[in-house]
Scaffold this motif. Structure first.
Motif, PDB file in Angstrom:
ATOM      1  N   GLU A 189      -0.812   4.886 -18.239  1.00 50.26           N
ATOM      2  CA  GLU A 189       0.227   5.885 -18.495  1.00 50.26           C
ATOM      3  C   GLU A 189       0.662   5.742 -19.939  1.00 50.26           C
ATOM      4  OE1 GLU A 189       4.720   6.486 -16.956  1.00 50.26           O
ATOM      5  OE2 GLU A 189       3.191   6.624 -15.384  1.00 50.26           O
ATOM      6  N   HIS A 190       0.517   6.812 -20.706  1.00 52.81           N
ATOM      7  CA  HIS A 190       0.662   6.750 -22.160  1.00 52.81           C
ATOM      8  C   HIS A 190       1.807   7.663 -22.602  1.00 52.81           C
ATOM      9  CE1 HIS A 190      -1.653   6.713 -26.264  1.00 52.81           C
ATOM     10  NE2 HIS A 190      -0.383   6.366 -26.384  1.00 52.81           N
ATOM     11  N   HIS A 191       2.913   7.058 -23.002  1.00 44.75           N
ATOM     12  CA  HIS A 191       4.078   7.811 -23.454  1.00 44.75           C
ATOM     13  C   HIS A 191       3.964   8.034 -24.958  1.00 44.75           C
ATOM     14  CE1 HIS A 191       6.552   7.558 -19.705  1.00 44.75           C
ATOM     15  NE2 HIS A 191       5.656   6.611 -19.462  1.00 44.75           N
ATOM     16  N   ALA A 192       3.040   8.885 -25.327  1.00 41.13           N
ATOM     17  CA  ALA A 192       2.842   9.243 -26.734  1.00 41.13           C
ATOM     18  C   ALA A 192       3.717  10.460 -27.041  1.00 41.13           C
ATOM     19  CB  ALA A 192       1.363   9.522 -26.985  1.00 41.13           C
ATOM     20  N   SER A 193       3.323  11.258 -28.047  1.00 40.93           N
ATOM     21  CA  SER A 193       4.114  12.448 -28.376  1.00 40.93           C
ATOM     22  C   SER A 193       4.217  13.372 -27.165  1.00 40.93           C
ATOM     23  CB  SER A 193       3.488  13.186 -29.556  1.00 40.93           C
ATOM     24  OG  SER A 193       2.132  13.512 -29.275  1.00 40.93           O
ATOM     25  N   SER A 194       3.207  13.324 -26.290  1.00 45.10           N
ATOM     26  CA  SER A 194       3.246  14.032 -25.017  1.00 45.10           C
ATOM     27  C   SER A 194       2.731  13.086 -23.941  1.00 45.10           C
ATOM     28  CB  SER A 194       2.369  15.296 -25.079  1.00 45.10           C
ATOM     29  OG  SER A 194       2.383  15.983 -23.848  1.00 45.10           O
ATOM     30  N   LEU A 195       3.491  12.939 -22.873  1.00 45.94           N
ATOM     31  CA  LEU A 195       3.087  12.044 -21.792  1.00 45.94           C
ATOM     32  C   LEU A 195       1.744  12.472 -21.216  1.00 45.94           C
ATOM     33  CD1 LEU A 195       3.657   9.817 -19.646  1.00 45.94           C
ATOM     34  CD2 LEU A 195       4.812  11.597 -18.310  1.00 45.94           C
ATOM     35  N   HIS A 196       0.850  11.494 -21.001  1.00 43.57           N
ATOM     36  CA  HIS A 196      -0.420  11.775 -20.341  1.00 43.57           C
ATOM     37  C   HIS A 196      -0.932  10.472 -19.737  1.00 43.57           C
ATOM     38  CE1 HIS A 196      -1.590  10.469 -24.424  1.00 43.57           C
ATOM     39  NE2 HIS A 196      -2.660   9.950 -23.830  1.00 43.57           N
ATOM     40  N   TRP A 197      -2.020  10.583 -19.003  1.00 44.84           N
ATOM     41  CA  TRP A 197      -2.647   9.418 -18.394  1.00 44.84           C
ATOM     42  C   TRP A 197      -4.076   9.322 -18.921  1.00 44.84           C
ATOM     43  CZ3 TRP A 197       1.041  12.374 -16.367  1.00 44.84           C
ATOM     44  CH2 TRP A 197       2.137  11.740 -15.760  1.00 44.84           C
ATOM     45  N   ASP A 198      -4.491   8.115 -19.321  1.00 40.35           N
ATOM     46  CA  ASP A 198      -5.828   7.892 -19.865  1.00 40.35           C
ATOM     47  C   ASP A 198      -6.708   7.253 -18.798  1.00 40.35           C
ATOM     48  OD1 ASP A 198      -5.466   8.764 -22.625  1.00 40.35           O
ATOM     49  OD2 ASP A 198      -4.120   7.044 -22.821  1.00 40.35           O
ATOM     50  N   LEU A 199      -7.766   7.962 -18.415  1.00 43.95           N
ATOM     51  CA  LEU A 199      -8.744   7.450 -17.467  1.00 43.95           C
ATOM     52  C   LEU A 199      -9.894   6.843 -18.248  1.00 43.95           C
ATOM     53  CD1 LEU A 199     -10.178   7.178 -14.700  1.00 43.95           C
ATOM     54  CD2 LEU A 199     -10.955   9.545 -14.999  1.00 43.95           C
ATOM     55  N   ARG A 200     -10.249   5.584 -17.938  1.00 42.58           N
ATOM     56  CA  ARG A 200     -11.308   4.895 -18.666  1.00 42.58           C
ATOM     57  C   ARG A 200     -12.278   4.267 -17.668  1.00 42.58           C
ATOM     58  NH1 ARG A 200      -8.733   5.449 -23.429  1.00 42.58           N
ATOM     59  NH2 ARG A 200      -6.521   4.926 -23.542  1.00 42.58           N
ATOM     60  N   LEU A 201     -13.571   4.553 -17.860  1.00 39.98           N
ATOM     61  CA  LEU A 201     -14.626   4.048 -16.991  1.00 39.98           C
ATOM     62  C   LEU A 201     -15.578   3.174 -17.800  1.00 39.98           C
ATOM     63  CD1 LEU A 201     -15.593   7.325 -15.051  1.00 39.98           C
ATOM     64  CD2 LEU A 201     -13.798   5.679 -14.507  1.00 39.98           C
ATOM     65  N   GLU A 202     -15.819   1.962 -17.345  1.00 41.52           N
ATOM     66  CA  GLU A 202     -16.772   1.077 -18.007  1.00 41.52           C
ATOM     67  C   GLU A 202     -18.180   1.647 -17.884  1.00 41.52           C
ATOM     68  OE1 GLU A 202     -18.900  -3.263 -17.358  1.00 41.52           O
ATOM     69  OE2 GLU A 202     -17.217  -2.662 -16.078  1.00 41.52           O
ATOM     70  N   ARG A 203     -18.861   1.755 -19.036  1.00 44.28           N
ATOM     71  CA  ARG A 203     -20.224   2.294 -19.041  1.00 44.28           C
ATOM     72  C   ARG A 203     -20.964   1.788 -20.278  1.00 44.28           C
ATOM     73  NH1 ARG A 203     -23.517   4.890 -15.173  1.00 44.28           N
ATOM     74  NH2 ARG A 203     -25.116   6.112 -16.266  1.00 44.28           N
ATOM     75  N   ASP A 204     -22.003   1.056 -20.096  1.00 46.54           N
ATOM     76  CA  ASP A 204     -22.849   0.578 -21.198  1.00 46.54           C
ATOM     77  C   ASP A 204     -22.052  -0.164 -22.269  1.00 46.54           C
ATOM     78  OD1 ASP A 204     -25.073   1.647 -19.940  1.00 46.54           O
ATOM     79  OD2 ASP A 204     -24.936   3.551 -21.025  1.00 46.54           O
ATOM     80  N   GLY A 205     -21.127  -1.015 -21.857  1.00 50.58           N
ATOM     81  CA  GLY A 205     -20.427  -1.873 -22.796  1.00 50.58           C
ATOM     82  C   GLY A 205     -19.181  -1.310 -23.423  1.00 50.58           C
ATOM     83  N   VAL A 206     -18.780  -0.082 -23.049  1.00 52.55           N
ATOM     84  CA  VAL A 206     -17.544   0.506 -23.551  1.00 52.55           C
ATOM     85  C   VAL A 206     -16.787   1.139 -22.389  1.00 52.55           C
ATOM     86  CG1 VAL A 206     -18.501   0.970 -25.849  1.00 52.55           C
ATOM     87  CG2 VAL A 206     -18.642   2.732 -24.070  1.00 52.55           C
ATOM     88  N   LEU A 207     -15.575   1.578 -22.679  1.00 54.03           N
ATOM     89  CA  LEU A 207     -14.793   2.355 -21.716  1.00 54.03           C
ATOM     90  C   LEU A 207     -14.863   3.814 -22.135  1.00 54.03           C
ATOM     91  CD1 LEU A 207     -11.621   0.086 -21.369  1.00 54.03           C
ATOM     92  CD2 LEU A 207     -13.512   0.284 -19.736  1.00 54.03           C
ATOM     93  N   VAL A 208     -15.625   4.605 -21.404  1.00 53.61           N
ATOM     94  CA  VAL A 208     -15.673   6.044 -21.652  1.00 53.61           C
ATOM     95  C   VAL A 208     -14.334   6.623 -21.183  1.00 53.61           C
ATOM     96  CG1 VAL A 208     -16.919   8.184 -21.196  1.00 53.61           C
ATOM     97  CG2 VAL A 208     -18.160   6.019 -21.315  1.00 53.61           C
ATOM     98  N   SER A 209     -13.709   7.484 -22.005  1.00 52.97           N
ATOM     99  CA  SER A 209     -12.293   7.803 -21.807  1.00 52.97           C
ATOM    100  C   SER A 209     -12.006   9.295 -21.786  1.00 52.97           C
ATOM    101  CB  SER A 209     -11.465   7.149 -22.929  1.00 52.97           C
ATOM    102  OG  SER A 209     -11.618   5.744 -22.912  1.00 52.97           O
TER     103      SER A 209
END
Length: 333
Positions: free
Chosen positions: A43-63
């Motif tokens: 949960e990311h309270h940046a300039s606009s609230l949003h949620w960041d979904l991140r999936l592990e794939r090939d050594g990184v988090l695809v987001s």
């Protein structure tokens, strides 16, 4: 998503200064590799609230950034904006990114767990999530540019959940000359003399209706911050916009819908307890005080403060939309 392996985090590093942000900023090196089964939602309270979904794939988090969060029902798709890949260390990140840095604001882990890949292409991802909040089969599909959509493919995790109502006409009190004799059966509130507003909060966004159930403009400085404070909760609040110590404040005195479940038939006393559990307290909003069984004390205090009056509400009363009900009594002062 089809970048060369060694360049997967170049965009991520280019947007961040390791000396200024608490986020992990790894040096360029061979990427670590796990089991491609970890996911995190922040949960990311940046300039606009949003949620960041991140999936592990090939050594990184695809987001992906989800402005309204994860859809709870297959009837509704939510926007998912594809963002830069993140390092695996980001799956454990919580903290405050400085306001003048990229993505400035508070970051909290909202959910995390494992997932199973059903399909993965440059245009579509299907995965089964096993988290504490998010479970089941979801699909992410590309629409245009960085814009994707996220769709729940399974039935709702809560089969009894209902969407927020479009509008609820507020329940009204009957005027009475005296306090009820059986005070122990009532909860007592101050009548602040403000403007009635019902707030509908979902996905961190807020809309309002007025005392007649009509769409109402969001008061300045209220709708956005109130929605952000509730995060992913889905609620309908009833209250009034009144002056409290010279500050226009939204005083919330009832809770009509909570996370997919209508509360209209729930007794007033229980609705009040659930409202208290939400912990509503902000610069422009707060839970209005209530006092079970203390009618005379509330009346005397209202007189001292020069308030409009006192509202007595039966502890066992349901919420009757649009009705002027004897279960609520207004004693004007």
């Amino acid at each position: 998503m089809a970048e060369k392996r060694q360049d997967r985090l170049a965009e991520y590093r280019g947007k961040r200064d390791a000396g200024r942000t608490p986020e992990p900023v790894p040096d360029e090196r061979d990427l670590p590799h796990g089991d491609d089964d970890t996911f995190v939602i922040q949960e990311h309270h940046a300039s606009s609230l949003h949620w960041d979904l991140r999936l592990e794939r090939d050594g990184v988090l695809v987001s992906w950034a989800l402005p309204k969060g994860v859809p709870w029902s297959p009837k509704t798709n939510h926007l998912a904006v594809h963002t830069e890949d993140h390092p695996l260390e980001y799956a454990a990140f919580e903290g405050e990114i400085p306001a003048d840095e990229y993505g400035g604001g508070e970051v909290y882990i909202w959910d995390r767990g494992t997932y199973e890949t059903r399909k993965w292409t440059d245009r579509e991802v299907k995965a089964v999530f096993h988290g504490s909040r998010v479970t089941g089969l979801y699909a992410l599909f590309r629409t245009r540019g960085k814009n994707w959509m996220i769709h729940r493919m399974d039935p709702p995790a809560d089969p009894d959940a209902e969407p927020l109502p479009e509008r609820v006409r507020p329940m009204l009190p009957q005027e009475r000359a005296r306090l009820p004799r059986d005070e122990e059966h009532y909860g007592f509130e101050f009548a602040w003399g403000g403007r009635r507003l019902l707030a509908y909060v979902e996905g961190g966004r807020t809309r309002f209706t007025d005392g007649r159930g009509r769409e109402a403009r969001s008061p300045a400085g209220l709708g956005g911050p109130l929605g952000e404070s509730l995060g992913a909760r889905r609620v309908v609040l009833d209250g009034e916009l009144a002056s409290v110590e010279g500050q226009e404040t939204y005083l919330v005195f009832d809770l009509l819908h909570l996370d997919g479940h209508p509360l209209l038939d729930v007794p007033y006393e229980e609705r009040r307890e659930r409202l208290g559990d939400l912990g509503l307290a902000g610069p422009r909003w707060q839970t209005a005080p209530w006092y079970p069984g203390e009618g005379r004390a509330v009346r005397d205090t209202a007189k001292e403060r020069g308030l409009r009056g006192v509202v007595a509400k039966r502890l066992d009363s349901p919420y009757e939309p649009g009705e002027r009900s004897g279960a609520w009594r207004l004693l004007k002062l």
